[in-house]
Design an enzyme around this catalytic site. Structure first.
Site, PDB file in Angstrom:
ATOM      1  N   GLU A 296       5.748   6.025   4.121  1.00 50.33           N
ATOM      2  CA  GLU A 296       5.755   6.318   2.814  1.00 50.33           C
ATOM      3  C   GLU A 296       6.267   7.675   2.537  1.00 50.33           C
ATOM      4  O   GLU A 296       5.465   8.709   1.868  1.00 50.33           O
ATOM      5  CB  GLU A 296       4.399   6.082   2.166  1.00 50.33           C
TER       6      GLU A 296
ATOM      7  N   GLU B 272       2.637  -3.001   5.167  1.00 54.30           N
ATOM      8  CA  GLU B 272       1.296  -2.802   4.496  1.00 54.30           C
ATOM      9  C   GLU B 272       0.996  -3.654   3.288  1.00 54.30           C
ATOM     10  O   GLU B 272       2.194  -3.395   2.257  1.00 54.30           O
ATOM     11  CB  GLU B 272       1.227  -1.183   4.067  1.00 54.30           C
TER      12      GLU B 272
HETATM   13  O1  AHR Z   1      -3.626   1.572   3.839  1.00 60.80           O
HETATM   14  C1  AHR Z   1      -4.040   2.693   2.992  1.00 60.80           C
HETATM   15  C2  AHR Z   1      -2.935   3.617   2.283  1.00 60.80           C
HETATM   16  O2  AHR Z   1      -2.007   3.115   1.721  1.00 60.80           O
HETATM   17  C3  AHR Z   1      -2.026   3.977   3.757  1.00 60.80           C
HETATM   18  O3  AHR Z   1      -2.338   5.228   4.471  1.00 60.80           O
HETATM   19  C4  AHR Z   1      -0.772   4.424   3.045  1.00 60.80           C
HETATM   20  O4  AHR Z   1       0.389   4.120   3.760  1.00 60.80           O
HETATM   21  C5  AHR Z   1      -0.567   3.690   1.644  1.00 60.80           C
HETATM   22  O5  AHR Z   1      -0.580   4.348   0.620  1.00 60.80           O
END
Ligand code: AHR
Length: 518
Positions: free
Chosen positions: A197, A320
């Protein structure tokens, strides 16, 4: 018209199919003689970040814990994950990755530095779970290792040396250090990501800046022949198409995959996301409609990737995803602990169906996260453990791993929720290596069953077995006192009439039908 086009037409409201519960049967046709791409097992990947009670308590309790363990890993969680099968595990973050210094997580545990976990709850991270503990855990699980490197606060040298430490064969100082710390043979590092991210917690970068940094860092990621990891660029936030555009334009030839992240929030708002249980029927539909957004996300990012990579060499990794609710009352807001209900089971099944249908480009996904965090597979409370409805969906869907996707077309009615819409039925189909057919069906309607009539072109359905996951309430959960309230059961509601497979899918349920003994 392809399934994708029909669904887009439906979602966009171009086709006048209104939602009416239990109306006409839904027609589904499966091209059984036109197998598509392989559904990579890595689509069933998981994510374990140093966050809340995931690593510490959820996986790692240490050798001296009263909780039964194998070399420090709790036995109950290990056994449940082995039974499920974890093809790939991503670690150490998430946001945590861009503050992680791998050197602090090696060597004698008592001497490892204690640091504040600034992202997650401000608790002290004692680094007792580091590279050796992660790689050992991945080996115990039989999972491929996916290591996420630090761009935000780390240097190219630190990143390059971490990879050398893990993979070097000879007697370089880093290989010797690894041996001194107890590991002789190099580990296999199948995947390595350059930052996480980077548009947000990983450095708030612009895509142009990160594209340059990506090219810079990845240049120095070297490993012996036969153990070179697939290189993953930190990708977009959900619908952030310009990010993918710039990265693909500037760095395609330096990457093997680019990621994308998307979380399902019932309200779509970060301040009040919505509850994990005790929600209304409106919130049920809003959640499922927001999760259906994944179809648009993977379609659109893939479309951009096709422009720069028509051969589809580069994978789109949804590394994710999952539901993100308000935390359980009374828990640390930084620990992201939430319950997991039947609604999460449907969210999981809908997303897996989407990934199957996009298997030509989506070659990995990592649900967030493995234990005790967000849409978890497993919840623990000290020595107790339970399997969530999401775990059960992953288990039901096991036959799809490595099978070949079958194209399908469906004319399901659409339900609207505010300005969002979602088809009331979600489906996917595949043929495994033994030529057996598997069909996954989800009925999103929380009140009414739905009839689906499935035409198979190019094959006659053989003998089928079925499993179903459902419950009496939309927000049914498993608790530490009643851990088996939501669990799969045998499903006998499929019959073949005149060559058509007819299935009555009960309200709010997930079904997997599998051919036996072909
Ligand atoms: O999964 C929780 C968080 O969500 C992670 O650390 C991040 O990459 C995303 O914003």
């Amino acid at each position: 018209m392809s399934l994708r086009k029909i669904l887009f037409a439906l979602v966009a409201g171009w086709l006048p199919v209104a939602y009416a519960p239990a109306a006409e049967p839904v027609a589904l046709s499966i091209n059984a003689d036109k197998p598509g791409p392989v559904i990579e097992p890595a689509i069933y990947g998981q994510f374990a970040e140093h966050l809340g009670r995931l690593i510490y308590e959820g996986i790692w309790v240490g050798k001296d814990s009263p909780i039964p363990n194998t070399r420090g890993y709790r036995n109950d969680v290990l056994a449940a994950l082995k039974e499920l099968g974890v093809p790939v595990l991503r670690w150490p973050g998430g946001c945590f990755a861009d503050e992680y210094n791998w050197r602090e997580g090696i060597g004698p545990r008592a001497q490892r530095p204690r640091k504040v976990n600034t992202h997650w709850g401000g608790v002290v991270e004692d680094n007792s779970f580091g590279t050796h503990e992660f790689m050992d855990f991945a080996e115990l699980l039989g999972a491929d290792a996916y290591v996420n490197g630090n761009v935000g606060t780390g240097t190219p040298r630190e990143m390059a040396e971490w990879l050398e430490y893990m993979t070097a064969e000879g007697d370089s100082s880093l290989a010797q250090l690894r041996r001194q710390n107890g590991r002789d043979k190099p580990w296999k590092v199948k995947y390595f990501a350059v930052g996480n991210e980077t548009w947000g917690c990983g450095g708030n970068m612009r895509p142009e800046y990160y594209a340059d940094l990506y090219r810079h860092y990845v240049t120095f990621l070297k490993a012996p022949e036969g153990n070179k990891p697939l290189r993953i660029a930190s990708g977009a936030n959900g619908s952030g198409l310009p990010w993918t555009e710039v990265l693909m334009r500037e760095a395609t030839r330096h990457m093997d995959a680019i990621s994308v992240h998307y979380y399902t929030l019932p309200t779509g708002k970060w301040d009040v996301k919505g509850r994990a249980t005790g929600f209304s029927e409106d919130e049920w539909w809003a959640t499922l409609a927001r999760t259906w957004r994944m179809e648009w996300i993977v379609t659109e990012h893939s479309r951009i990737m096709d422009k720069y990579d028509p051969e589809k060499r580069v994978g789109l990794y949804v590394d994710e995803w999952g539901t993100w609710y308000d935390v359980e009352p009374g828990t640390n807001p930084g620990f992201l602990y939430q319950q997991n209900s039947l609604r999460d089971a449907l969210v999981a099944a809908i997303n897996l169906n989407i990934f199957h249908q996009h298997a030509d480009r989506v070659r990995m996904s990592n649900i967030a996260q493995m234990v005790n965090v967000l849409q978890a597979m497993i919840l623990t409370e000290r020595q107790k453990m339970l399997l969530t409805p999401t775990y059960h969906v992953y288990h039901l869907y096991k036959p799809f791993r490595g099978a070949r996707q079958l194209p399908l077309e469906m004319s399901a009615p659409v339900r609207t929720s505010g300005d969002l819409s979602v088809p009331v039925v979600s489906a996917s189909a595949a043929r495994d290596g033994a030529n057996r057919l598997h069909v996954a069906l989800v009925n999103l309607d929380p009140r009414a069953s739905v009839n689906v009539q499935i035409k198979l072109s190019g094959a006659k359905p053989g003998r089928l077995t079925g499993r179903i996951l459902t419950a009496a309430a939309m927000d049914a959960i498993n608790t530490f006192d009643k851990p088996d309230l939501v669990k799969p059961a045998t499903f006998n509601g499929a019959r073949v009439v005149d060559g058509v497979l007819r299935v009555e899918i009960p309200a709010k349920s997930v079904i997997v039908l599998s051919e036996v003994g072909r």
